[in-house]
Design an enzyme around this catalytic site. Structure first.
Site, PDB file in Angstrom:
ATOM      1  N   TYR A  67       1.176  -1.161   0.158  1.00 30.97           N
ATOM      2  CA  TYR A  67       0.176  -0.271   0.400  1.00 30.97           C
ATOM      3  C   TYR A  67       0.749   1.259  -0.384  1.00 30.97           C
ATOM      4  O   TYR A  67       0.458   2.390   0.074  1.00 30.97           O
ATOM      5  CB  TYR A  67      -0.406  -0.376   1.472  1.00 30.97           C
ATOM      6  CG  TYR A  67      -2.364  -0.761   1.214  1.00 30.97           C
ATOM      7  CD1 TYR A  67      -2.376  -1.367  -0.510  1.00 30.97           C
ATOM      8  CD2 TYR A  67      -2.602  -1.680   2.688  1.00 30.97           C
ATOM      9  CE1 TYR A  67      -3.258  -2.589   0.351  1.00 30.97           C
ATOM     10  CE2 TYR A  67      -3.666  -2.418   2.280  1.00 30.97           C
ATOM     11  CZ  TYR A  67      -4.467  -2.876   0.958  1.00 30.97           C
ATOM     12  OH  TYR A  67      -4.953  -4.209   0.934  1.00 30.97           O
ATOM     13  N   LYS A 106       4.081 -15.498   1.974  1.00 32.82           N
ATOM     14  CA  LYS A 106       3.515 -16.413   0.559  1.00 32.82           C
ATOM     15  C   LYS A 106       4.738 -16.092   0.486  1.00 32.82           C
ATOM     16  O   LYS A 106       5.939 -16.127  -0.795  1.00 32.82           O
ATOM     17  CB  LYS A 106       2.905 -15.563  -0.511  1.00 32.82           C
ATOM     18  CG  LYS A 106       1.692 -15.483  -0.388  1.00 32.82           C
ATOM     19  CD  LYS A 106       0.786 -16.690  -0.606  1.00 32.82           C
ATOM     20  CE  LYS A 106       1.230 -17.197  -1.610  1.00 32.82           C
ATOM     21  NZ  LYS A 106       0.748 -18.296  -2.280  1.00 32.82           N
ATOM     22  N   ASP A 158      -2.916 -17.700   2.069  1.00 30.96           N
ATOM     23  CA  ASP A 158      -3.867 -18.350   1.375  1.00 30.96           C
ATOM     24  C   ASP A 158      -4.287 -19.700   1.955  1.00 30.96           C
ATOM     25  O   ASP A 158      -5.398 -20.489   2.394  1.00 30.96           O
ATOM     26  CB  ASP A 158      -3.403 -18.935  -0.534  1.00 30.96           C
ATOM     27  CG  ASP A 158      -2.208 -19.572  -0.524  1.00 30.96           C
ATOM     28  OD1 ASP A 158      -1.110 -19.825   0.474  1.00 30.96           O
ATOM     29  OD2 ASP A 158      -2.257 -19.933  -1.573  1.00 30.96           O
ATOM     30  N   ASP A 215      -5.295  -6.615   5.797  1.00 34.12           N
ATOM     31  CA  ASP A 215      -6.550  -6.275   5.515  1.00 34.12           C
ATOM     32  C   ASP A 215      -7.157  -7.352   4.885  1.00 34.12           C
ATOM     33  O   ASP A 215      -8.305  -7.581   5.411  1.00 34.12           O
ATOM     34  CB  ASP A 215      -5.639  -6.283   4.228  1.00 34.12           C
ATOM     35  CG  ASP A 215      -6.775  -4.744   3.949  1.00 34.12           C
ATOM     36  OD1 ASP A 215      -8.338  -4.783   4.803  1.00 34.12           O
ATOM     37  OD2 ASP A 215      -7.318  -3.545   2.880  1.00 34.12           O
ATOM     38  N   ASP A 223     -10.748  -9.285   7.361  1.00 36.91           N
ATOM     39  CA  ASP A 223     -11.469  -8.833   6.993  1.00 36.91           C
ATOM     40  C   ASP A 223     -12.738 -10.279   6.747  1.00 36.91           C
ATOM     41  O   ASP A 223     -14.154 -10.518   7.657  1.00 36.91           O
ATOM     42  CB  ASP A 223     -12.225  -8.484   5.522  1.00 36.91           C
ATOM     43  CG  ASP A 223     -12.150  -6.869   6.391  1.00 36.91           C
ATOM     44  OD1 ASP A 223     -12.085  -6.511   6.520  1.00 36.91           O
ATOM     45  OD2 ASP A 223     -12.647  -6.028   4.150  1.00 36.91           O
TER      46      ASP A 223
END
Length: 366
Positions: free
Chosen positions: A141, A192, A225, A249, A253
């Site tokens: 970001y 990852k 993942d 993020d 959620d």
């Protein structure tokens, strides 16, 4: 000693409505011998409307000076056509970056009264209590270069850069390990590393912190993942999850919906200690500005109220008061009080935002 100081930035949409209920509770603590010095400011779309920017320099200066910032929500369709740097969300990113709030704490706790509101089975979410520690001021970001460019063939290319340094990873890892020591003493680090060099660095640095500073805390690693899959398969296997900005993020959620409603989840964003020993801090609900229900008294104020409970615990060392407020919320839910987002299939008549706030205040005072 001076009273603890708070800056309230209610923001846009339902932000002012839910923050009004928090203000009732702040005022109640004042009557019980714990007064707070409270001031208010603008952030997001409302700041853009007044100042032409989503966060003014003057408001940022006040945020840097107070003990803690309480934020409601930012954004709305009214600002969809505004250039990126002036959109409401840019104000939120700026205050996080300028205050260097690198550790975002997002608890996902399922109150027993709401266990049937999750999309997962009751037995999977009942008793759920996990903490996601998300790195908040670096990663994709904020990395450079970024932007939209034109390539040699006249096509357009969108560029964002995933970037982390040793220090950025180590400091958020320390936050996660410290949090684990207060809880179940287990940390799961998610990245990852199988396909991203930044993930390799992340895993190596978290491991270094564990081996050299927190060998008493159990550490495991998981690809992000797989972590997303495990959150909906068996979320209670986790205690503290630490991860980067992008994955945090997404994962937070996903964890939010395990509890049944985004309207239930608070968050804290913490930085380095100030001269008085308190961390720079911003507290806000996970939910957005929900412009479709703004001004209708339908918003659930619990996430914002629980965000203030986190402020009591992490900024003001008032753990007993925080627990008392959290238990008041639990009591109200157990008694069947529901805002519209918590009605479920059984139906019934929901209570309003202010009625929920009043019910929590009554339980707090009991």
């Amino acid at each position: 000693m001076a009273n603890p100081s708070l800056l309230i930035l209610a923001g846009d949409g339902i932000g002012p409505e839910v923050m009004a209920e928090v203000r009732k509770i702040i005022d109640w603590f004042g009557t019980k011998g714990t007064p707070f010095d409270v001031e208010e400011g603008l952030i997001g779309g409302c700041s853009y409307d007044v100042h032409g920017v989503p966060l003014s320099d003057a408001t940022l200066e006040r945020a840097q000076a107070v003990d803690a910032v309480l934020l409601g929500a930012v954004g709305g369709p009214k600002y969809d056509g505004v250039e990126y740097a002036l959109r409401p969300e840019a104000g939120l990113l700026r205050i996080r970056k300028e205050m260097d709030l690198y550790a975002n704490l997002r608890p996902a706790q399922c109150f027993e009264a709401l266990a049937d509101f999750s999309s997962l089975k009751h037995e999977i979410v009942s008793g759920l209590d996990i903490m996601i520690v998300r790195e908040l001021t670096s990663g994709i970001y904020f990395g450079e270069p970024r932007g939209i460019q034109t390539d040699n063939e006249g096509g357009r290319v969108g560029i964002n850069t995933q970037r982390y340094t040793t220090n950025e990873i180590r400091r958020v890892a320390r936050s996660a390990f410290e949090m684990a020591r207060r809880r179940g003493n287990r940390v799961c680090s998610m990245e990852k590393a199988n396909v991203m060099e930044s993930g390799v660095l992340w895993r190596e640095e978290v491991t270094w912190i564990h081996q050299n500073e927190y060998p008493d805390v159990a550490l495991s690693h998981m690809y992000a993942d797989n972590g997303a899959m495990q959150l909906v398969r068996n979320p209670k296997q986790f205690d503290v999850i630490v991860t980067d900005n992008l994955f945090g993020d997404l994962l937070s959620d996903a964890a939010a919906m395990l509890t049944g409603s985004l309207g239930m989840l608070p968050s804290a964003s913490l930085g380095a200690p100030m001269e008085n020993g308190r961390p720079k801090a911003l507290y806000e609900p996970v939910h957005g500005s929900a412009p479709d229900i703004a001004g209708q008294g339908k918003a659930n104020p619990i996430a914002c109220i629980l965000s203030f409970a986190m402020a009591l615990r992490y900024s003001f060392d008032m753990g007993e008061a925080a627990t008392k407020l959290e238990r008041a919320v639990e009591t109200v839910l157990a008694d069947g009080h529901r805002t519209a987002d918590l009605m479920g299939e059984a139906g019934g008549t929901p209570i309003s935002t202010s009625e929920m706030g009043d019910a929590i205040l009554k339980a707090l005072a009991a």
